[in-house]
Design an enzyme around this catalytic site. Structure first.
Site, PDB file in Angstrom:
ATOM      1  N   ASP A  78       0.817  -1.212   0.000  1.00 21.13           N
ATOM      2  CA  ASP A  78       0.000   0.000   0.000  1.00 21.13           C
ATOM      3  C   ASP A  78       0.854   1.267   0.000  1.00 21.13           C
ATOM      4  O   ASP A  78       0.455   2.288  -0.564  1.00 21.13           O
ATOM      5  CB  ASP A  78      -0.936  -0.001   1.211  1.00 21.13           C
ATOM      6  CG  ASP A  78      -2.090  -0.982   1.052  1.00 21.13           C
ATOM      7  OD1 ASP A  78      -2.272  -1.502  -0.074  1.00 21.13           O
ATOM      8  OD2 ASP A  78      -2.805  -1.231   2.038  1.00 21.13           O
ATOM      9  N   ASN A 152      -4.465   8.922   1.772  1.00 23.20           N
ATOM     10  CA  ASN A 152      -4.944   8.413   3.059  1.00 23.20           C
ATOM     11  C   ASN A 152      -5.307   9.528   4.025  1.00 23.20           C
ATOM     12  O   ASN A 152      -6.446   9.632   4.465  1.00 23.20           O
ATOM     13  CB  ASN A 152      -3.870   7.535   3.717  1.00 23.20           C
ATOM     14  CG  ASN A 152      -4.032   6.068   3.412  1.00 23.20           C
ATOM     15  OD1 ASN A 152      -4.971   5.666   2.730  1.00 23.20           O
ATOM     16  ND2 ASN A 152      -3.115   5.266   3.905  1.00 23.20           N
ATOM     17  N   ASP A 153      -4.308  10.338   4.374  1.00 25.53           N
ATOM     18  CA  ASP A 153      -4.537  11.297   5.453  1.00 25.53           C
ATOM     19  C   ASP A 153      -3.480  12.388   5.490  1.00 25.53           C
ATOM     20  O   ASP A 153      -2.368  12.228   4.991  1.00 25.53           O
ATOM     21  CB  ASP A 153      -4.570  10.578   6.814  1.00 25.53           C
ATOM     22  CG  ASP A 153      -3.424   9.590   7.001  1.00 25.53           C
ATOM     23  OD1 ASP A 153      -2.288   9.918   6.613  1.00 25.53           O
ATOM     24  OD2 ASP A 153      -3.663   8.490   7.525  1.00 25.53           O
ATOM     25  N   ARG A 180      -6.017  20.434  22.725  1.00 23.07           N
ATOM     26  CA  ARG A 180      -4.666  20.083  23.171  1.00 23.07           C
ATOM     27  C   ARG A 180      -4.547  18.568  23.070  1.00 23.07           C
ATOM     28  O   ARG A 180      -5.334  17.832  23.672  1.00 23.07           O
ATOM     29  CB  ARG A 180      -4.421  20.537  24.612  1.00 23.07           C
ATOM     30  CG  ARG A 180      -4.123  22.011  24.754  1.00 23.07           C
ATOM     31  CD  ARG A 180      -3.920  22.405  26.209  1.00 23.07           C
ATOM     32  NE  ARG A 180      -2.876  21.611  26.854  1.00 23.07           N
ATOM     33  CZ  ARG A 180      -1.557  21.848  26.751  1.00 23.07           C
ATOM     34  NH1 ARG A 180      -1.135  22.854  26.003  1.00 23.07           N
ATOM     35  NH2 ARG A 180      -0.680  21.091  27.380  1.00 23.07           N
ATOM     36  N   ASP A 182      -1.914  15.135  21.061  1.00 22.39           N
ATOM     37  CA  ASP A 182      -0.706  14.776  20.315  1.00 22.39           C
ATOM     38  C   ASP A 182      -0.851  15.088  18.835  1.00 22.39           C
ATOM     39  O   ASP A 182       0.120  14.953  18.083  1.00 22.39           O
ATOM     40  CB  ASP A 182      -0.397  13.285  20.488  1.00 22.39           C
ATOM     41  CG  ASP A 182       0.177  12.969  21.862  1.00 22.39           C
ATOM     42  OD1 ASP A 182       0.500  13.921  22.596  1.00 22.39           O
ATOM     43  OD2 ASP A 182       0.299  11.776  22.194  1.00 22.39           O
ATOM     44  N   GLN A 251       4.453   9.636   4.458  1.00 19.51           N
ATOM     45  CA  GLN A 251       5.607   9.513   3.564  1.00 19.51           C
ATOM     46  C   GLN A 251       6.339  10.828   3.319  1.00 19.51           C
ATOM     47  O   GLN A 251       7.484  10.824   2.883  1.00 19.51           O
ATOM     48  CB  GLN A 251       5.158   8.913   2.227  1.00 19.51           C
ATOM     49  CG  GLN A 251       4.621   7.499   2.372  1.00 19.51           C
ATOM     50  CD  GLN A 251       4.195   6.905   1.049  1.00 19.51           C
ATOM     51  OE1 GLN A 251       3.868   7.620   0.102  1.00 19.51           O
ATOM     52  NE2 GLN A 251       4.193   5.588   0.963  1.00 19.51           N
TER      53      GLN A 251
END
EC number: 2.7.1.23
Length: 296
Positions: A78, A152-153, A180, A182, A251
């Protein structure tokens, strides 16, 4: 062969066991059926292709594959598919995936059945599916500093310092919340089975026209994933970013500074994926996620 396709591009995943043999089988098959073959230069340079198999093939970069080919076959996992999709989608060229990797949500054709599955597709017997992409822009001091695509994102995440980041989220210029955490995942339906799923986001059927906003370890437990139409414009204002970054499909990334704005929209061209006629979306989910089969 009477085919709607004439020029076939091949993208290969470097450092993959047996990739040369798989590529050899595919190149030989395509040449025997009269197709013109284009090879991604990275795969050739990384020795994914036997030297003798490059004879009679055109060697180009991924962007040129989109320019010269009317179908691109991706040999890999993928990750290889995601990388190729971002380069080729602007040219509106369809892609088909052959699984040389592991999970294979996107590269679904097993390499063992590659030619048997490809033959009907090349004859024009296939299922076509469109997937939306994200287009993101980083706005710094009122100017566009960077642009990127993601299948994807797009993920705003804390950096190496390990501290939480703070940011404001707007949808269509309407304030949603200050968070707030991560970070925040903005996911397409394609990405809903990737990082988003691991962070507690919902699985979205691949053809849906929607985004999800999925918090990563939010400080407030009331921050939950939100689904919105893909016609929406999402704006993220980073107020305390530390050394935060925005990652695209895991990536590539852009470093973020305080008061940067990330604007996210649906990209104007969808990705067109071709499947064999026996493809079933929920069958793929069952196989990849190890869901139970029918009892009756």
């Amino acid at each position: 062969m009477n085919s709607p396709f004439h020029n076939i591009g091949i993208v290969t995943r470097p450092n993959t066991p047996d990739i040369q043999d798989t590529a050899h089988t595919l190149i030989t098959f395509l040449k025997q059926h009269g197709f013109t073959v284009y090879l991604d230069e990275v795969g050739v340079r990384e020795c994914c292709i036997y030297t003798q198999d490059t004879d009679g093939c055109h060697i180009v970069n991924k962007t040129e594959l989109g320019q010269y080919c009317d179908l691109v076959a991706v040999l890999g996992g993928d990750g290889t598919f995601l990388s190729a999709a971002r380069e080729i989608t602007p040219r509106a060229v369809p892609i088909i995936g052959i699984n040389q990797g592991h999970l294979g949500f996107l590269t679904q054709i097993p390499r063992e059945y590659m030619t048997d599955k490809l033959l009907p597709v090349l004859e024009g017997k296939y299922l076509a599916e469109e997937r939306i992409l994200i287009e993101a822009a980083l706005i710094r001091e009122g100017k566009t500093a960077e642009r990127a695509l993601a299948l994807n994102d797009a993920v705003l995440s804390r950096g190496g310092a390990g501290q939480m980041i703070e940011f404001e989220v707007f949808v269509n210029q309407e304030f949603v919340y200050t968070q707030r955490s991560d970070g925040l995942i903005v996911s397409t339906p394609t990405g809903s089975t990737a990082y988003s799923l691991a962070a507690g986001g919902p699985i979205m059927q691949a053809g849906l026209h929607a985004f999800t906003l999925v918090p990563i370890c939010p400080q407030s437990m009331t921050n939950r994933p939100i689904a919105i139409p893909d016609t929406s414009e999402i704006e993220i204002l980073v107020t305390q970013g530390g050394d935060a970054r925005v990652h695209f499909d895991g990536q590539s990334f852009i470093d973020v500074q305080n008061l940067d704005r990330i604007i996210i929209r649906r990209y104007h061209n969808p990705l067109r994926i071709l499947h064999p006629t026996d493809y079933q979306y929920f069958k793929t989910l069952r196989q990849k996620l190890h869901w139970g089969e029918q009892l009756v």
